[in-house]
Scaffold this active site. Structure first.
Site, PDB file in Angstrom:
ATOM      1  N   GLU B  51    -102.566  -8.174 -19.245  1.00 31.82           N
ATOM      2  CA  GLU B  51    -101.672  -7.369 -20.427  1.00 31.82           C
ATOM      3  C   GLU B  51    -101.726  -7.778 -21.883  1.00 31.82           C
ATOM      4  O   GLU B  51    -101.528  -6.642 -22.478  1.00 31.82           O
ATOM      5  CB  GLU B  51    -100.180  -7.284 -19.803  1.00 31.82           C
ATOM      6  CG  GLU B  51    -100.030  -6.500 -18.426  1.00 31.82           C
ATOM      7  CD  GLU B  51    -100.187  -7.635 -17.012  1.00 31.82           C
ATOM      8  OE1 GLU B  51    -100.416  -9.039 -17.390  1.00 31.82           O
ATOM      9  OE2 GLU B  51     -99.593  -7.278 -16.018  1.00 31.82           O
ATOM     10  N   PHE B 113     -86.515  -9.149  -7.835  1.00 34.88           N
ATOM     11  CA  PHE B 113     -87.890  -9.467  -8.033  1.00 34.88           C
ATOM     12  C   PHE B 113     -88.518  -8.749  -9.071  1.00 34.88           C
ATOM     13  O   PHE B 113     -88.631  -7.775  -9.433  1.00 34.88           O
ATOM     14  CB  PHE B 113     -88.683  -9.185  -6.673  1.00 34.88           C
ATOM     15  CG  PHE B 113     -90.127  -9.445  -6.761  1.00 34.88           C
ATOM     16  CD1 PHE B 113     -90.643 -10.782  -6.848  1.00 34.88           C
ATOM     17  CD2 PHE B 113     -91.188  -8.594  -6.625  1.00 34.88           C
ATOM     18  CE1 PHE B 113     -92.026 -11.001  -6.935  1.00 34.88           C
ATOM     19  CE2 PHE B 113     -92.546  -8.898  -6.630  1.00 34.88           C
ATOM     20  CZ  PHE B 113     -93.011 -10.194  -6.806  1.00 34.88           C
ATOM     21  N   GLN B 114     -89.038  -9.762 -10.115  1.00 37.80           N
ATOM     22  CA  GLN B 114     -90.039  -9.257 -11.051  1.00 37.80           C
ATOM     23  C   GLN B 114     -88.874  -8.333 -12.216  1.00 37.80           C
ATOM     24  O   GLN B 114     -89.535  -7.546 -12.941  1.00 37.80           O
ATOM     25  CB  GLN B 114     -91.347  -8.386 -10.692  1.00 37.80           C
ATOM     26  CG  GLN B 114     -92.291  -9.325 -10.225  1.00 37.80           C
ATOM     27  CD  GLN B 114     -93.732  -8.484 -10.100  1.00 37.80           C
ATOM     28  OE1 GLN B 114     -93.830  -7.272  -9.948  1.00 37.80           O
ATOM     29  NE2 GLN B 114     -94.698  -9.427 -10.158  1.00 37.80           N
ATOM     30  N   LYS B 163     -87.818   1.974 -12.059  1.00 35.96           N
ATOM     31  CA  LYS B 163     -88.572   2.435 -10.953  1.00 35.96           C
ATOM     32  C   LYS B 163     -87.954   3.667 -10.195  1.00 35.96           C
ATOM     33  O   LYS B 163     -88.771   4.709 -10.172  1.00 35.96           O
ATOM     34  CB  LYS B 163     -88.913   1.369  -9.856  1.00 35.96           C
ATOM     35  CG  LYS B 163     -90.068   1.809  -9.094  1.00 35.96           C
ATOM     36  CD  LYS B 163     -90.668   0.919  -8.039  1.00 35.96           C
ATOM     37  CE  LYS B 163     -91.510   1.319  -7.172  1.00 35.96           C
ATOM     38  NZ  LYS B 163     -92.111   0.428  -6.221  1.00 35.96           N
ATOM     39  N   MET B 480    -110.565 -24.247 -38.037  1.00 33.32           N
ATOM     40  CA  MET B 480    -109.370 -24.069 -39.069  1.00 33.32           C
ATOM     41  C   MET B 480    -108.409 -25.398 -38.708  1.00 33.32           C
ATOM     42  O   MET B 480    -107.935 -25.833 -39.831  1.00 33.32           O
ATOM     43  CB  MET B 480    -108.448 -22.941 -38.942  1.00 33.32           C
ATOM     44  CG  MET B 480    -107.877 -22.298 -39.995  1.00 33.32           C
ATOM     45  SD  MET B 480    -108.540 -22.550 -41.771  1.00 33.32           S
ATOM     46  CE  MET B 480    -108.940 -20.972 -42.050  1.00 33.32           C
TER      47      MET B 480
HETATM   48  C1  LIG Z   1    -102.555 -18.249 -30.242  1.00 37.32           C
HETATM   49  C2  LIG Z   1    -102.530 -19.099 -31.066  1.00 37.32           C
HETATM   50  N1  LIG Z   1    -102.660 -20.390 -30.850  1.00 37.32           N
HETATM   51  C3  LIG Z   1    -102.933 -21.343 -31.865  1.00 37.32           C
HETATM   52  C4  LIG Z   1    -103.277 -20.798 -33.193  1.00 37.32           C
HETATM   53  C5  LIG Z   1    -103.526 -21.797 -34.142  1.00 37.32           C
HETATM   54  N2  LIG Z   1    -104.974 -21.742 -34.716  1.00 37.32           N
HETATM   55  C6  LIG Z   1    -105.445 -21.240 -35.931  1.00 37.32           C
HETATM   56  S1  LIG Z   1    -107.020 -21.187 -36.110  1.00 37.32           S
HETATM   57  C7  LIG Z   1    -107.229 -22.328 -34.564  1.00 37.32           C
HETATM   58  C8  LIG Z   1    -108.553 -22.537 -34.301  1.00 37.32           C
HETATM   59  C9  LIG Z   1    -109.621 -21.460 -33.993  1.00 37.32           C
HETATM   60  O1  LIG Z   1    -110.741 -21.913 -33.565  1.00 37.32           O
HETATM   61  P1  LIG Z   1    -111.960 -21.084 -33.545  1.00 37.32           P
HETATM   62  O2  LIG Z   1    -111.646 -19.917 -32.582  1.00 37.32           O
HETATM   63  O3  LIG Z   1    -112.908 -21.979 -32.523  1.00 37.32           O
HETATM   64  O4  LIG Z   1    -112.212 -20.865 -34.895  1.00 37.32           O
HETATM   65  P2  LIG Z   1    -112.733 -21.548 -36.012  1.00 37.32           P
HETATM   66  O5  LIG Z   1    -111.624 -21.804 -36.928  1.00 37.32           O
HETATM   67  O6  LIG Z   1    -113.451 -22.689 -35.397  1.00 37.32           O
HETATM   68  O7  LIG Z   1    -113.780 -20.537 -36.693  1.00 37.32           O
HETATM   69  C10 LIG Z   1    -106.010 -22.614 -33.970  1.00 37.32           C
HETATM   70  C11 LIG Z   1    -105.730 -23.257 -32.771  1.00 37.32           C
HETATM   71  C12 LIG Z   1    -103.253 -19.271 -33.316  1.00 37.32           C
HETATM   72  N3  LIG Z   1    -103.607 -18.763 -34.412  1.00 37.32           N
HETATM   73  N4  LIG Z   1    -103.266 -18.524 -32.411  1.00 37.32           N
END
Ligand SMILES: Cc1ncc(C[n+]2csc(CCOP(=O)(O)OP(=O)(O)O)c2C)c(N)n1
Ligand SMILES: [Mg+2]
Lengths: 171, 582
Positions: B51, B113-114, B163, B480
């Site tokens: 979803e 449920f749900q 529902k 990042m």
């Molecule tokens: C759902 C979610 N969880 C954690 C983060 C924190 N976060 C920001 S960038 C990142 C790393 C992303 O890695 P990647 O997709 O390999 O991209 P890169 O920075 O290596 O280009 C994380 C864990 C986030 N933005 N969203």
């Protein structure tokens, strides 16, 4: 590192809202979600057809935050109008409290005497206690409760503030 | 008039509202609605795999077409899985209507449920939500929900339908457009504010147009107006991440993006400007940097449809509460009426050229490894052969490099999760964009970590023959996060290595896609060409330099003038105050 506190001021906000399920949760939740303070909140429907409610909120925060609170409240779909009574000019605010005091002898007489000064009414009594009803500003009630504490305060129930703009115009 | 079931009423409403596509996933509490949609001649249902995917697809569809995205999910887990996408749409002001099934009214509150308190859970992550307990009220609510989602500052609206309300019957009549009792967004600006704004701009010596996602939301016309105002005033234009494309990257007055990973010239121009016209942006912390040092010498004008965005973080001198398009129309008309001439801003432009000469987006070249920036630049170059290109991104370094090195010349072509920064957004958003733009080249620029968050939607693309391209900048890191750890925690890379990555090429094959691996600079151009020329869906596993950092960068809590331009300026440690900021 330490977290800094900011200067804050008290404001009374008056809201006209659609009287629908969840409206109170929407407003209270907005305050918690955005980290705003609620000192008191009252709500009751006020139109003949029960379609609208007035919510009065006493809040405090830095002036910038108060502006934000008003803007955030105003954009909730069921909110018709938000008035900052504190900013808007002269207004009347009142709160009602029930104050239970226990005591005998001289304390009992002193409690009655103070109640008279504060124009509090006795609404229930036993040989050893009174319940006073008092209306007034928050400050007046605070003072009354403070005095009663020294005599034999048992418990207090307060409604929170309601307020209206002075004069013939609506809020 | 015969009565219809709630489910049929809902479907009837969707048709009357012009809905063509619904992204959804069935379950017990929406079975009546699914039955009403069975083999439906007018409404296309796209079956997702999770979803959350449906919500981001709806966002991608909405952002790329300007129409609201529609989501249909079941109660309980269906609704809770949709919460991230709903929140994302709220933060980025994306018009979306989410229909959730709910347990029958008599079961609400019994831990059935749900059962989940969908209304409670989504109250503060939606623009508005409704629980409909009476089939006779359903049509009014659904029409109102679309009205609220698409007008004012757009956003997600949730309609929770028990529902039994889907099964029970009532009459359906298309509701007339009634004025809402309390919801009336202000779209037309106060003429006095417009006059003041025009005066300030005409007298400015160092103006900057700071534009945002509000320009995109206002419709393509607003972008045209922005270009006209820019031409009339001669002012430089910068944009937030969300606003890219509103002013063309190829335009003569373009400064590039501003903020944390913005260009040197954009951030310095903001710092030295005397008048800033903020158009549909919201002074986000990623844009402003340290607040007390943000654009300190400027008079700030703020056009926004949402009054609560004004003075929220930055105090402005002149609020203009209005729809961007409407305000720009008024400003341009008055500018012309008053016969203002384009001012001589040559001194200002000379200073800007000085900052531009720092070439802040430059990156080191390499013959051994693919520089991630180079991969984006090549992708940009190659994709110009396509008639229409839509780029989505995941979240991380690749997102910022895409924003920096891919040029957008039109609105609605750049889809990214700005406010919430949701990893897992980009790929489903690409699917949604492809559904809405079947003939466009839709590319999701992804990271190796982010792509795994909604990778199951590969099946959706296969099922509906959607030729989306996933271009992974694979640095084997949550780049990042790793970058911040390098800057802040002396390179202690706690849990940011992408261990046990799948073989993306084999994964592509498993789903019936084409998989391409690009391993070195020599393969880059051909690999990208192959991706674009392949008719079906493609995953590209583009192996890039593992430890590249995204520059320029304003470290959190620093001012626009304290940008780091290259790794030599990195100390590897930060104060607790800076560490405490996101
Ligand atoms: C759902 C979610 N969880 C954690 C983060 C924190 N976060 C920001 S960038 C990142 C790393 C992303 O890695 P990647 O997709 O390999 O991209 P890169 O920075 O290596 O280009 C994380 C864990 C986030 N933005 N969203
Ligand atoms: Mg990565």
């Amino acid at each position: 590192m330490h977290i800094q506190e900011e200067y804050s001021e008290r404001h009374v906000l008056s809201l006209m809202v659609t009287n629908e399920a969840g409206i109170l949760a929407r407003i209270a939740g907005l305050f918690t979600a955005r980290g705003y303070n609620i000192d008191s909140l009252t709500v009751a429907d006020i139109t003949a057809d029960h379609a609208m409610s007035r919510i009065t909120i006493v809040t405090n925060g830095p002036p910038k935050v108060i502006d934000q609170i008003i803007a955030q409240l105003d954009r909730l779909v069921p909110v018709h109008k938000v008035t900052d009574l504190t900013e808007n000019g002269p207004f009347v605010e009142r709160e009602l409290a029930l104050v239970k005091v226990a005591g005998t002898g001289e304390d009992r007489i002193e409690a009655l005497r103070l109640a008279d000064v504060f124009r509090a009414k006795v609404v229930d009594t036993t040989i050893e206690s009174f319940i006073f009803e008092i209306t007034g500003t928050t400050e007046k009630i605070d003072n009354f409760v403070g005095l009663m504490r020294q005599i034999g305060l048992v418990e207090v129930g307060r409604t929170g503030v309601v307020g209206l703009v002075r004069g013939k115009e609506p809020n | 008039m015969a009565e219809k079931s709630g489910a049929d009423i809902l479907v009837e409403c969707l048709i009357d509202l012009g809905v063509e596509v619904v992204f959804g996933y069935p379950g017990g509490a929406v079975l009546p609605i699914y039955d009403a949609l069975f083999d439906h001649p007018k409404i296309r249902h796209v079956l997702v795999r999770h979803e959350q995917g449906a919500t981001h697809m709806a966002e991608g569809y909405a952002r790329s077409t300007g129409k609201p995205g529609v989501v249909l999910v079941t109660s309980g887990p269906g609704a809770t899985n949709a919460v991230t996408g709903i929140t994302d749409a709220l933060m980025d002001s994306i018009p979306m209507v989410v229909i959730t099934g709910q347990v029958a009214t008599q079961l609400i509150g019994t831990d059935a449920f749900q059962e989940a308190d969908t209304i409670g859970i989504t109250r503060h992550c939606s623009k508005h939500n409704y629980l409909v307990k009476d089939p006779a009220k359903l049509a009014g609510v659904v029409h109102e929900a679309f009205h609220i989602a698409t007008t004012g500052r757009p956003g997600p609206v949730v309609v929770d339908i028990p529902k039994n309300v889907q099964v029970a019957t009532a009459r359906y009549e298309r509701p007339e457009r009634l004025e809402h009792a309390s919801y009336r967004p202000q779209t037309k600006a106060d003429p006095a504010a417009i006059a003041k704004a025009v005066e300030l701009l005409a007298a400015a010596e160092r103006p900057v147009l700071y534009t945002g996602g509000g320009v995109i939301n206002s419709g393509p016309e607003a972008s045209t107006l922005l270009r006209e105002l820019a031409a009339l005033t001669g002012a430089p234009v910068t944009s937030t991440l969300m606003g890219l494309g509103a002013y063309p990257a190829s335009g003569p007055q373009w400064l590039g993006m501003l903020g944390m990973h913005g260009t040197y010239e954009a951030n310095w121009a903001m710092n030295k400007a005397d008048v800033i016209l903020c158009v549909g942006a919201r002074f986000d912390d990623r844009v402003t940097g340290r607040l007390d040092a943000f654009a300190p010498h400027s008079t700030k004008i703020h056009i926004d449809i949402d009054r609560s965005s004004v003075n929220k973080t930055v105090a402005v001198d002149l609020p203009v509460i209005a729809d961007v398009g409407s305000a720009l129309t008024d400003m341009i008309a008055l500018w012309k009426e008053r016969d203002h001439k384009t001012a001589d801003l040559s001194e200002w432009w000379a200073r800007i050229e000085g900052w531009r000469a720092r070439n802040s987006l430059a990156y080191p070249e390499s013959r051994e490894e693919i520089m991630p920036q180079e991969a984006i630049a090549q992708l940009y170059k190659a994709s110009r052969s396509a008639e229409d290109v839509i780029i989505t991104t995941e979240v991380g370094q690749h997102q910022m490099w895409a924003a920096q090195h891919f040029g957008f010349d039109a609105p609605n072509k750049w889809l990214t999760s700005g406010g919430l920064g949701t990893m897992g957004y980009g790929f489903p958003a690409a699917i949604g964009a492809q559904v809405g733009n079947p003939d466009s080249l839709v590319v999701c620029i992804a990271g190796d970590a982010s792509i795994q968050m909604n990778i199951q939607e590969m099946g959706t693309a296969s099922q509906y023959r959607l030729p989306v391209k996933i271009f992974i900048l694979n640095n084997e890191y949550m780049g990042m996060v790793r970058q911040w750890q390098e800057l802040t925690y002396e390179s202690r890379y706690s849990n940011s290595y992408s261990d046990s990555l799948p073989d993306f090429v084999k994964l592509a094959e498993a789903y019936g896609w084409t998989g391409i691996r690009i391993e070195g600079p020599q393969e880059l151009e051909a690999g990208i060409r192959q991706m674009i020329d392949t008719p079906g869906p493609v995953i590209v596993d583009c192996r890039v330099a593992k430890l590249s950092n995204c520059f320029p960068m304003i470290p959190s809590g620093a001012a626009h003038t304290d940008m780091l331009l290259d790794p030599s300026q990195v100390e590897g440690i930060m104060s607790d105050e800076a560490k405490a900021l996101v």
